[in-house]
Design a protein around this motif. Structure first.
Motif, short mmCIF file in Angstrom:
data_model
loop_
_atom_site.label_atom_id
_atom_site.label_comp_id
_atom_site.label_asym_id
_atom_site.label_seq_id
_atom_site.Cartn_x
_atom_site.Cartn_y
_atom_site.Cartn_z
N PRO A 12 0.84 -1.20 0.00
CA PRO A 12 0.00 0.00 0.00
C PRO A 12 0.88 1.26 0.00
O PRO A 12 2.04 1.22 0.38
N ARG A 13 0.30 2.36 -0.45
CA ARG A 13 1.03 3.63 -0.44
C ARG A 13 1.04 4.20 0.97
O ARG A 13 0.08 4.02 1.73
N VAL A 14 2.12 4.91 1.30
CA VAL A 14 2.31 5.42 2.66
C VAL A 14 2.70 6.89 2.61
O VAL A 14 3.43 7.32 1.71
N ASN A 15 2.25 7.64 3.61
CA ASN A 15 2.61 9.04 3.83
C ASN A 15 2.67 9.86 2.55
O ASN A 15 1.64 10.12 1.95
N GLU A 16 3.86 10.25 2.09
CA GLU A 16 3.98 11.10 0.90
C GLU A 16 3.61 10.37 -0.39
O GLU A 16 3.36 10.99 -1.41
N GLY A 17 3.61 9.05 -0.37
CA GLY A 17 3.28 8.27 -1.56
C GLY A 17 1.79 8.28 -1.89
O GLY A 17 1.40 7.90 -2.98
N ILE A 18 0.96 8.72 -0.96
CA ILE A 18 -0.49 8.77 -1.20
C ILE A 18 -0.77 9.95 -2.11
O ILE A 18 -0.25 11.05 -1.91
N LYS A 19 -1.61 9.72 -3.13
CA LYS A 19 -1.91 10.81 -4.06
C LYS A 19 -2.66 11.91 -3.33
O LYS A 19 -3.46 11.66 -2.43
N ALA A 20 -2.37 13.12 -3.72
CA ALA A 20 -2.96 14.28 -3.05
C ALA A 20 -4.45 14.36 -3.36
O ALA A 20 -4.85 14.46 -4.51
N VAL A 21 -5.25 14.28 -2.31
CA VAL A 21 -6.70 14.44 -2.41
C VAL A 21 -7.11 15.44 -1.34
O VAL A 21 -6.45 15.58 -0.32
N ASP A 77 1.39 1.83 12.62
CA ASP A 77 2.81 1.61 12.39
C ASP A 77 2.92 0.81 11.10
O ASP A 77 2.44 -0.32 11.01
N TYR A 78 3.57 1.39 10.08
CA TYR A 78 3.60 0.78 8.75
C TYR A 78 4.27 -0.58 8.75
O TYR A 78 3.78 -1.51 8.12
N SER A 79 5.37 -0.73 9.47
CA SER A 79 6.08 -2.01 9.45
C SER A 79 5.22 -3.11 10.06
O SER A 79 5.18 -4.24 9.57
N LYS A 80 4.48 -2.82 11.12
CA LYS A 80 3.60 -3.80 11.75
C LYS A 80 2.42 -4.12 10.81
O LYS A 80 2.02 -5.28 10.67
N TYR A 81 1.89 -3.10 10.16
CA TYR A 81 0.79 -3.27 9.23
C TYR A 81 1.22 -4.16 8.06
O TYR A 81 0.50 -5.08 7.66
N LEU A 82 2.42 -3.93 7.53
CA LEU A 82 2.95 -4.71 6.43
C LEU A 82 3.17 -6.16 6.86
O LEU A 82 2.85 -7.10 6.12
N TYR A 83 3.68 -6.36 8.06
CA TYR A 83 3.90 -7.70 8.60
C TYR A 83 2.56 -8.45 8.68
O TYR A 83 2.46 -9.61 8.27
N ASP A 84 1.53 -7.79 9.22
CA ASP A 84 0.22 -8.43 9.35
C ASP A 84 -0.38 -8.77 7.98
O ASP A 84 -1.00 -9.82 7.80
#
Length: 184
Positions: A12-21, A77-84
């Motif tokens: 998934p996209r994270v922080n600055e990688g999310i398209k501006a909406v 927490d992105y790393s925990k989310y990615l792990y799950d």
């Protein structure tokens, strides 16, 4: 993470990688075990405000559903989310083996036995285990050891693809043996 040919997992996209909406739906769950708490919330807010909130809390803004209107982002927490996510993906791809049942009687004809043996071979080749049940009727129970010959004959018919896990077990008027795939 580099995309692997056999791995269809998309980060998934994270922080600055999310398209501006202009607005996003922010989801935040304090407890990771699914229980709700006083600090859990779902709010629609501006993207900049959501970024500031994530920085203030020391968490990442992860895009969960980009196609929704407004897009759904999660504070976590992105790393925990990615792990799950990866853990869930692995468990989804696991192959489960089923236990199929085939029943025979002591005086089964040879043709019927061949037909059932063909079916057992199909089940084994599909990766399933087979529970082979020999039913004994009436006084046949008294001659159990003699009548188990048909069970052993059946096992010999499928020995090219299957082996018994253990010796046949007697349960009342039945003798049961579980067949599994032969190791190659």
């Amino acid at each position: 993470m580099a995309k692997n040919q056999k791995d269809d997992f998309k980060e998934p996209r994270v922080n600055e990688g999310i398209k501006a909406v202009p607005t996003v739906r922010v989801v935040y769950k304090k407890n990771t075990n699914g229980e709700s708490s006083d600090e859990d919330f779902v709010k629609i807010m501006g993207f900049g405000e959501a970024r500031r909130l994530a920085e203030k809390m020391g968490l990442d803004l992860v895009e969960v559903s980009p196609s929704a209107i407004p897009p759904v982002v999660k504070l976590c927490d992105y790393s925990k989310y990615l792990y799950d996510l990866k853990k869930a993906e692995k468990s989804k791809n696991k192959v489960t083996h089923k236990l199929k049942e085939i029943s025979i009687t002591a005086n089964i004809s040879e043709h019927d036995m061949q037909t059932k043996a063909k079916k057992v071979k199909e089940f084994i080749e599909d990766g399933d285990k087979v529970k082979l049940i020999l039913f004994l009727k009436g006084r046949e129970v008294d001659r159990r050891d003699e009548l188990k010959k048909s069970l052993y004959f059946f096992i010999e018919m499928v020995e090219d693809v299957a082996v018994p896990e253990s010796l046949p077990k007697d349960e009342g008027n039945r003798s049961i043996v579980i067949l599994k795939a032969k190791k190659k």
